[in-house]
Design a protein around this motif. Structure first.
Motif, PDB file in Angstrom:
ATOM      1  N   TYR A   1       0.537  -1.342  -0.080  1.00  0.00           N
ATOM      2  CA  TYR A   1       0.024  -0.084   0.075  1.00  0.00           C
ATOM      3  C   TYR A   1       1.150   1.145   0.038  1.00  0.00           C
ATOM      4  O   TYR A   1       2.022   1.710   1.236  1.00  0.00           O
ATOM      5  CB  TYR A   1      -0.882  -0.233   1.179  1.00  0.00           C
ATOM      6  N   ALA A   2       0.883   2.416  -1.401  1.00  0.00           N
ATOM      7  CA  ALA A   2       1.835   3.262  -1.178  1.00  0.00           C
ATOM      8  C   ALA A   2       1.017   4.520  -1.305  1.00  0.00           C
ATOM      9  O   ALA A   2       1.637   5.374  -0.724  1.00  0.00           O
ATOM     10  CB  ALA A   2       1.781   3.053  -2.796  1.00  0.00           C
ATOM     11  N   GLY A   3      -0.186   4.311   0.038  1.00  0.00           N
ATOM     12  CA  GLY A   3      -0.997   6.009   0.482  1.00  0.00           C
ATOM     13  C   GLY A   3      -2.005   5.786  -0.126  1.00  0.00           C
ATOM     14  O   GLY A   3      -2.456   5.629  -0.923  1.00  0.00           O
ATOM     15  N   LYS A   4      -2.196   6.853   0.435  1.00  0.00           N
ATOM     16  CA  LYS A   4      -3.560   8.060  -0.346  1.00  0.00           C
ATOM     17  C   LYS A   4      -2.825   9.178  -0.918  1.00  0.00           C
ATOM     18  O   LYS A   4      -2.519  10.016  -0.497  1.00  0.00           O
ATOM     19  CB  LYS A   4      -4.080   8.192   1.106  1.00  0.00           C
ATOM     20  N   SER A   5      -3.716   9.442  -2.509  1.00  0.00           N
ATOM     21  CA  SER A   5      -3.275  10.638  -3.156  1.00  0.00           C
ATOM     22  C   SER A   5      -4.567  11.329  -3.463  1.00  0.00           C
ATOM     23  O   SER A   5      -6.269  10.599  -3.047  1.00  0.00           O
ATOM     24  CB  SER A   5      -2.709  10.662  -3.554  1.00  0.00           C
ATOM     25  N   GLU A   6      -4.482  11.601  -4.067  1.00  0.00           N
ATOM     26  CA  GLU A   6      -5.369  12.950  -4.961  1.00  0.00           C
ATOM     27  C   GLU A   6      -5.754  11.905  -6.007  1.00  0.00           C
ATOM     28  O   GLU A   6      -4.192  12.328  -6.946  1.00  0.00           O
ATOM     29  CB  GLU A   6      -6.064  14.229  -4.352  1.00  0.00           C
TER      30      GLU A   6
END
Length: 285
Positions: free
Chosen positions: A177-182
């Protein structure tokens, strides 16, 4: 038609073939469930990080529930310092697994300026192309059995079939999981991993299984690295696959990117009548 093989052949030749709407050239005169949200579990860590294989394995099913969507695609091929990009735009119905796209070639890839965009219709087990050139009459379509292609139409049309791109994630492994972004104003969760073509083919829906099984046999490498971006409802918003195949020349790398938006869009795809199909022969190169 001439189909570039994936287990052998020159890298430079493969790039030139892919530059002309994928890897095919026509010879005239021949016969022939609901997704998981990314909510926090209270510890500040997104629960999306805890079940990546489950989320990715269901991505294709979630798209089927969503119905239609608009799509943009790009396919970038590189070998021996040569790089070309093919772009597409259109709409896809994930319930019927049918879509319509307009594919634009690089100006120099077609060998002439002003080459008309190619219209492609995607259907289970088939690819239809119009304005293909190379001696095909303007009012005729070329129809290709994607289950007979060495790449299962992951690359041939210059566009990775959107459903096939999602079904590939069923073969995901080594996922992080490489994280949250927009993305375009939408919150997305980024997953990075490697998909196995054979595993994806076995887990795919019946409509996609034939083409993916062909790809699993045709590529010299079963491992396909990917980056996938899912929104809070588990819908695939963006996926980038990196295909590679070895040859006698430089290794050929193809990066295929799919963007999805406008979910719920009604998509109408009408396949051409038999008398509108150009009869050409697919010759395995």
């Amino acid at each position: 038609m001439v189909v570039q093989q994936y287990r052998d052949g020159g890298g430079a030749r493969a790039v030139r073939a892919l530059a002309v709407a994928g890897v095919i050239a026509v010879t005239a005169g021949c016969f022939g469930g609901e997704g998981e949200s990314g909510a926090s579990d209270g510890s500040g860590r997104s629960v999306a990080a805890d079940r990546p294989l489950d989320l990715l394995g269901r991505a294709a099913d979630v798209l089927v529930e969503a119905g239609g969507a608009e799509t943009r695609t790009s396919m970038e091929t590189a070998a021996g310092g040569t790089r070309v990009t093919i772009r597409g735009q259109g709409a896809y119905d994930f319930r019927r697994q049918m879509g319509r796209l307009k594919v634009v070639l690089p100006e120099d890839a077609a060998g002439a300026d002003g080459h008309r965009p190619i219209t492609e219709l995607l259907a289970p087990g088939a690819l239809y192309m119009k304005n293909r050139g190379a001696g095909v009459p303007d009012d005729k379509w070329v129809r290709i059995d994607t289950t007979a292609l060495k790449d299962g139409n992951l690359l041939t049309g210059g566009v990775t079939d959107p459903m096939a791109a999602a079904e590939l994630l069923r073969g995901a492994a080594d996922v992080t999981y490489a994280g949250k972004s927009e993305l375009a104003g939408v919150t997305v969760h980024h997953y990075r991993g490697v998909a196995d073509l054979g595993r994806a083919a076995r887990a795919a829906s019946p409509q996609s299984r034939g083409a993916l099984s062909a790809a699993a046999k045709g590529f010299s490498k079963d491992a396909v690295p990917f980056d996938a971006y899912l929104d809070e409802d588990g819908r695939l918003r963006k996926v980038r696959h990196r295909f590679t195949f070895s040859s006698e020349g430089p290794e050929v790398s193809v990066v295929s990117t799919l963007l999805l938006y406008g979910f719920g869009l009604p998509v109408t795809v009408t396949l051409p009548d038999e008398d509108a199909i150009y009869t050409g022969e697919i010759r395995q190169g």
